[in-house]
Scaffold this motif. Structure first.
Motif, PDB file in Angstrom:
ATOM      1  N   ALA A  63       0.831  -1.207   0.000  1.00 18.53           N
ATOM      2  CA  ALA A  63       0.000   0.000   0.000  1.00 18.53           C
ATOM      3  C   ALA A  63       0.861   1.250   0.000  1.00 18.53           C
ATOM      4  O   ALA A  63       0.539   2.244  -0.683  1.00 18.53           O
ATOM      5  CB  ALA A  63      -0.918  -0.015   1.223  1.00 18.53           C
ATOM      6  N   THR A  66       2.441   1.579  -3.623  1.00 18.12           N
ATOM      7  CA  THR A  66       1.526   1.838  -4.735  1.00 18.12           C
ATOM      8  C   THR A  66       0.539   2.962  -4.450  1.00 18.12           C
ATOM      9  O   THR A  66       0.003   3.551  -5.378  1.00 18.12           O
ATOM     10  CB  THR A  66       0.742   0.570  -5.073  1.00 18.12           C
ATOM     11  OG1 THR A  66      -0.034   0.181  -3.931  1.00 18.12           O
ATOM     12  CG2 THR A  66       1.689  -0.570  -5.439  1.00 18.12           C
ATOM     13  N   GLY A  67       0.274   3.222  -3.173  1.00 14.72           N
ATOM     14  CA  GLY A  67      -0.726   4.235  -2.847  1.00 14.72           C
ATOM     15  C   GLY A  67      -2.138   3.794  -3.158  1.00 14.72           C
ATOM     16  O   GLY A  67      -3.042   4.647  -3.267  1.00 14.72           O
ATOM     17  N   ASN A  68      -2.363   2.508  -3.263  1.00 14.95           N
ATOM     18  CA  ASN A  68      -3.686   1.986  -3.588  1.00 14.95           C
ATOM     19  C   ASN A  68      -4.567   2.020  -2.333  1.00 14.95           C
ATOM     20  O   ASN A  68      -4.225   1.456  -1.291  1.00 14.95           O
ATOM     21  CB  ASN A  68      -3.551   0.549  -4.101  1.00 14.95           C
ATOM     22  CG  ASN A  68      -4.842   0.045  -4.726  1.00 14.95           C
ATOM     23  OD1 ASN A  68      -5.931   0.430  -4.315  1.00 14.95           O
ATOM     24  ND2 ASN A  68      -4.704  -0.822  -5.724  1.00 14.95           N
ATOM     25  N   ASN A  69      -5.700   2.685  -2.437  1.00 16.38           N
ATOM     26  CA  ASN A  69      -6.599   2.798  -1.288  1.00 16.38           C
ATOM     27  C   ASN A  69      -7.198   1.463  -0.870  1.00 16.38           C
ATOM     28  O   ASN A  69      -7.475   1.238   0.312  1.00 16.38           O
ATOM     29  CB  ASN A  69      -7.726   3.783  -1.592  1.00 16.38           C
ATOM     30  CG  ASN A  69      -7.210   5.202  -1.721  1.00 16.38           C
ATOM     31  OD1 ASN A  69      -6.180   5.544  -1.136  1.00 16.38           O
ATOM     32  ND2 ASN A  69      -7.894   6.032  -2.507  1.00 16.38           N
ATOM     33  N   LEU A  70      -7.415   0.567  -1.827  1.00 15.66           N
ATOM     34  CA  LEU A  70      -7.961  -0.739  -1.486  1.00 15.66           C
ATOM     35  C   LEU A  70      -6.995  -1.515  -0.600  1.00 15.66           C
ATOM     36  O   LEU A  70      -7.409  -2.185   0.347  1.00 15.66           O
ATOM     37  CB  LEU A  70      -8.265  -1.519  -2.767  1.00 15.66           C
ATOM     38  CG  LEU A  70      -8.857  -2.922  -2.567  1.00 15.66           C
ATOM     39  CD1 LEU A  70     -10.172  -2.850  -1.796  1.00 15.66           C
ATOM     40  CD2 LEU A  70      -9.036  -3.617  -3.908  1.00 15.66           C
ATOM     41  N   TYR A  72      -4.816  -0.166   1.464  1.00 17.57           N
ATOM     42  CA  TYR A  72      -4.900   0.472   2.788  1.00 17.57           C
ATOM     43  C   TYR A  72      -6.128  -0.034   3.564  1.00 17.57           C
ATOM     44  O   TYR A  72      -6.073  -0.260   4.773  1.00 17.57           O
ATOM     45  CB  TYR A  72      -4.967   1.998   2.630  1.00 17.57           C
ATOM     46  CG  TYR A  72      -3.628   2.640   2.418  1.00 17.57           C
ATOM     47  CD1 TYR A  72      -2.662   2.635   3.425  1.00 17.57           C
ATOM     48  CD2 TYR A  72      -3.331   3.268   1.211  1.00 17.57           C
ATOM     49  CE1 TYR A  72      -1.436   3.241   3.231  1.00 17.57           C
ATOM     50  CE2 TYR A  72      -2.101   3.863   0.998  1.00 17.57           C
ATOM     51  CZ  TYR A  72      -1.155   3.851   2.016  1.00 17.57           C
ATOM     52  OH  TYR A  72       0.064   4.445   1.813  1.00 17.57           O
ATOM     53  N   LEU A  73      -7.238  -0.205   2.834  1.00 21.66           N
ATOM     54  CA  LEU A  73      -8.449  -0.698   3.480  1.00 21.66           C
ATOM     55  C   LEU A  73      -8.256  -2.125   3.994  1.00 21.66           C
ATOM     56  O   LEU A  73      -8.669  -2.460   5.105  1.00 21.66           O
ATOM     57  CB  LEU A  73      -9.605  -0.642   2.490  1.00 21.66           C
ATOM     58  CG  LEU A  73     -10.980  -1.103   3.014  1.00 21.66           C
ATOM     59  CD1 LEU A  73     -11.420  -0.227   4.183  1.00 21.66           C
ATOM     60  CD2 LEU A  73     -12.017  -1.061   1.892  1.00 21.66           C
ATOM     61  N   SER A  76      -6.107  -2.069   7.094  1.00 18.09           N
ATOM     62  CA  SER A  76      -6.891  -1.591   8.237  1.00 18.09           C
ATOM     63  C   SER A  76      -7.797  -2.687   8.778  1.00 18.09           C
ATOM     64  O   SER A  76      -7.965  -2.840   9.989  1.00 18.09           O
ATOM     65  CB  SER A  76      -7.721  -0.371   7.832  1.00 18.09           C
ATOM     66  OG  SER A  76      -6.887   0.676   7.359  1.00 18.09           O
TER      67      SER A  76
END
Length: 356
Positions: A63, A66-70, A72-73, A76
């Motif tokens: 994450a 790549t900075g991918n929000n998915l 990060y989710l 979390s």
């Protein structure tokens, strides 16, 4: 005047908070350090827990790169699962207390039955999937699984343990563990109920030769008891059994006379421990066997050894005193041995047990 009173009152709490000793301010710091060194709980990931941690770390690096929000989710969610697992497992373990029951008599090399009770002291929350680890001096601990313990409910369990040697010993204790709720982490509490017990010497059957010598000994010592033979006649006392009134003697003397009965024929014995050497444990085991055999046959027993003397007596409490003395017996240093005292005016048969 009112202002002065308020200022004095305001200064009072500050004066009360002053430390009474130089180390007072350091106590919380030492307490926190002690909790870090010896925490209340220990947590160890299971195999599934390690996979979860590796997945969380891997997804976290992915994450960040790549900075991918998915991603990060997902990270979390995994971290939240770990937090929820810790909270629920702590809630399940909190408020559980263990009470240990030890047997009155523990002999070496003989299985002894122990028991314990775990109680859920929480007023409204139940405890789930609790495992009690009964630690052992050697070997794998015994496990007792409790699937659910309602508020205020108790669970009683027992187990057999064989302690190999005599003396004062400390039990390894019991520990509460749980894999609740997801089986990802094994949370364990501190070891409790490390009780101290006294283990008596191993008691077994008495050799046939010694039994024959005991049976061919002197005549039994006469004493009061609950037998069938007449021991003595005396005046009636309050509390005596009316069935023991001797009416013929009562009519002759003019006062109520009662019969005192003689105890069943037993051999009062004095056990003497001699020397100290390679046969110490075998000799103490023989002495313990003699004590249990004679006391339970109704005899009175006296124990004499260098530095140890227990006057003659009978009954189970006296038996425990004798066995405790044998369990804690330590040979006297050379040169300090002397003749132990002897009960005066009591005819006792003497059995000498060699410890060397």
């Amino acid at each position: 005047m009112p202002r002065r009173a308020r200022s004095a009152t305001a200064a009072l709490p500050a004066a009360r908070q002053a430390p009474s000793s130089p180390g007072f301010a350091d106590r919380p710091r030492w307490a926190r350090l002690a909790r870090l060194v010896r925490p209340r709980r220990t947590i160890r990931p299971t195999r599934e827990g390690w996979w979860l941690l590796l997945a969380a770390v891997g997804l976290g690096f992915a994450a960040m790169n790549t900075g991918n929000n998915l991603l990060y989710l997902l990270v979390s969610m995994l971290l939240g699962l770990i937090v929820v697992s810790g909270l629920l497992s702590e809630r399940s373990m909190r408020g559980l207390t263990i009470t240990l029951q030890t047997p009155e008599e523990i002999f070496a090399d003989r299985p002894a039955l122990f028991g314990a009770t775990v109680v859920n002291r929480k007023p409204w929350a139940a405890s789930y999937s609790v495992t009690l680890e009964i630690l052992r001096p050697a070997g794998v601990p015994r496990l007792v699984y409790v699937p659910r313990l309602a508020p205020g409910q108790e669970h009683v369990f027992g187990w057999e343990e064989t302690l190999p040697r005599r003396g004062r010993q400390r039990l390894p204790g019991i520990r509460i563990t749980t894999l609740f709720p997801f089986g990802l982490f094994l949370k364990a509490g501190r070891v409790v109920q490390q009780a101290e017990v006294i283990v008596y010497p191993a008691a077994g059957p008495i050799p046939a030769v010694l039994l024959a010598e005991m049976g061919a000994g002197a005549a039994a010592a006469r004493r009061r008891g609950r037998g069938s033979d007449l021991y003595n006649l005396r005046e009636y006392r309050w509390g005596d059994d009316p069935r023991l009134i001797h009416w013929r003697s009562t009519a002759k003397v003019g006062a109520l006379m009662v019969r005192e009965l003689e105890a069943e024929a037993t051999m009062d014995t004095r056990i003497v421990l001699e020397g100290a050497g390679a046969r110490l444990e075998a000799g103490l085991s023989l002495a313990a066997s003699l004590v249990t055999h004679l006391i339970r046959a109704g005899a009175a027993v006296e124990l004499a050894a260098p530095g140890v003397w227990i006057p003659f007596g009978a009954g189970r409490p006296h038996e425990r005193r004798l066995l405790t003395a044998l369990a804690l017996y330590e040979p006297a240093p050379p040169g300090s041995e002397g003749s132990p005292p002897r009960s005066a005016g009591v005819p006792l048969r003497e059995i000498r047990v060699a410890l060397a």
